[in-house]
Design an enzyme around this catalytic site. Sequence first.
Site, PDB file in Angstrom:
ATOM      1  N   ARG A 260       0.848  -1.190   0.000  1.00 55.04           N
ATOM      2  CA  ARG A 260       0.000   0.000   0.000  1.00 55.04           C
ATOM      3  C   ARG A 260       0.881   1.236   0.000  1.00 55.04           C
ATOM      4  NH1 ARG A 260      -3.343  -2.748  -1.649  1.00 55.04           N
ATOM      5  NH2 ARG A 260      -5.442  -3.194  -0.862  1.00 55.04           N
ATOM      6  N   GLU A 289      -3.317   7.742  -6.631  1.00 51.02           N
ATOM      7  CA  GLU A 289      -3.461   6.947  -7.859  1.00 51.02           C
ATOM      8  C   GLU A 289      -4.638   7.458  -8.673  1.00 51.02           C
ATOM      9  OE1 GLU A 289      -3.652   2.806  -6.798  1.00 51.02           O
ATOM     10  OE2 GLU A 289      -1.708   2.828  -5.810  1.00 51.02           O
ATOM     11  N   HIS A 308      -0.312  -0.274 -10.287  1.00 52.47           N
ATOM     12  CA  HIS A 308      -1.160  -1.037  -9.362  1.00 52.47           C
ATOM     13  C   HIS A 308      -1.788  -2.247 -10.063  1.00 52.47           C
ATOM     14  CE1 HIS A 308      -3.603  -0.560  -5.400  1.00 52.47           C
ATOM     15  NE2 HIS A 308      -3.372  -1.841  -5.668  1.00 52.47           N
TER      16      HIS A 308
END
Length: 348
Positions: A260, A289, A308
């Site tokens: 994370r 993001e 991601h």
Amino acid sequence: MTTTTVVAAGDHFVLPGLFTRELRAAAPGGADLDIREIQLPWPHTPFGRVAEVDEASGTEEEMIEALCGARVCVTQLAPLTERILAACPGLELFCVSRGGPVNADLEAATRHGVAVCYAPGRNAVATAEHTLALILAAARGIGDVHTDLKHGVWRGDYYDYRSCGIEIENSVVGLVGFGAIGSRVARVLAAMGATVLVHDPYVKPEVVEGIAQLVPLGELLRRSRIVSLHARVTDETRGMIGAAEIAAMPPGSVLVNCARGALLDYDAVCDALDSGQLAGAGFDVFPVEPVPAGARLLSTPGVVLTPHIAGGSQEVAHKAARIVAGEVGRFLRGEPLAHCANPDVLRR
């Protein structure tokens, strides 16, 4: 025979048809399923907040229409909100094919008597393999030389001793976290000849025995040439790796994060890469993001970046559908659910 209406709200990753296939396979013999497939737009359209829930795809109106008369819904990203629950009183089971049901309002679901299930571990293998890919790429400077070569620049000077990367064999690698992902990474690194250190306050020494050494975080940072993060974000772990922690690592180290973005101070990473304290870094997760166009990470040498996608593989989509379909099968047979996020509903 009673017909059970199930909504399979897939997207462009976990396809509606995957849900349908696994539901048919998991249903008890003789079960009559009326499966309604709908297609949500993710990832072609980013997920976002829908009413009170996060990381959802689709709209409340779309789900209210689809769930009319339905008893069960399986999905990866469809929202489950107070408004949807109030409009769909026949709904009893909502299965989210993710590691956590963040797109479901658990409190509202509990009030309305709807059990919410999820799919832990669905992407553990994919994320572990992606982590290893970033470790190798960052340790050998693959990101920069790839970019150079794509632009027609043949960088033979990367054989300069100071530019050469490091090998995994005989290196000390530190893993912060030893859950489903970290433990898989540890086993592969150990097989490659690395000495693996682990910091995880919730793991007992016997769990890592034969694979790694369990050590305090300070010792892990001081000894590890490569550090990879595998912790959850909590009040305790948020921002756990900053400038001081990076400075404690050996000069020329490598730092990787597929867990994370909130675990790490990325400005401190860029400073350390600029100074040479870090020789390389690999990241799949970020504090914001998508990464903003002007972010330092995009222009700092020595960084390998992916958007991601560590948890994305075809196998993950199949596993996700299979896990939640298994919950539907248990529900229809009257058996206990394996991964229910609001078990108070079951106790009622």
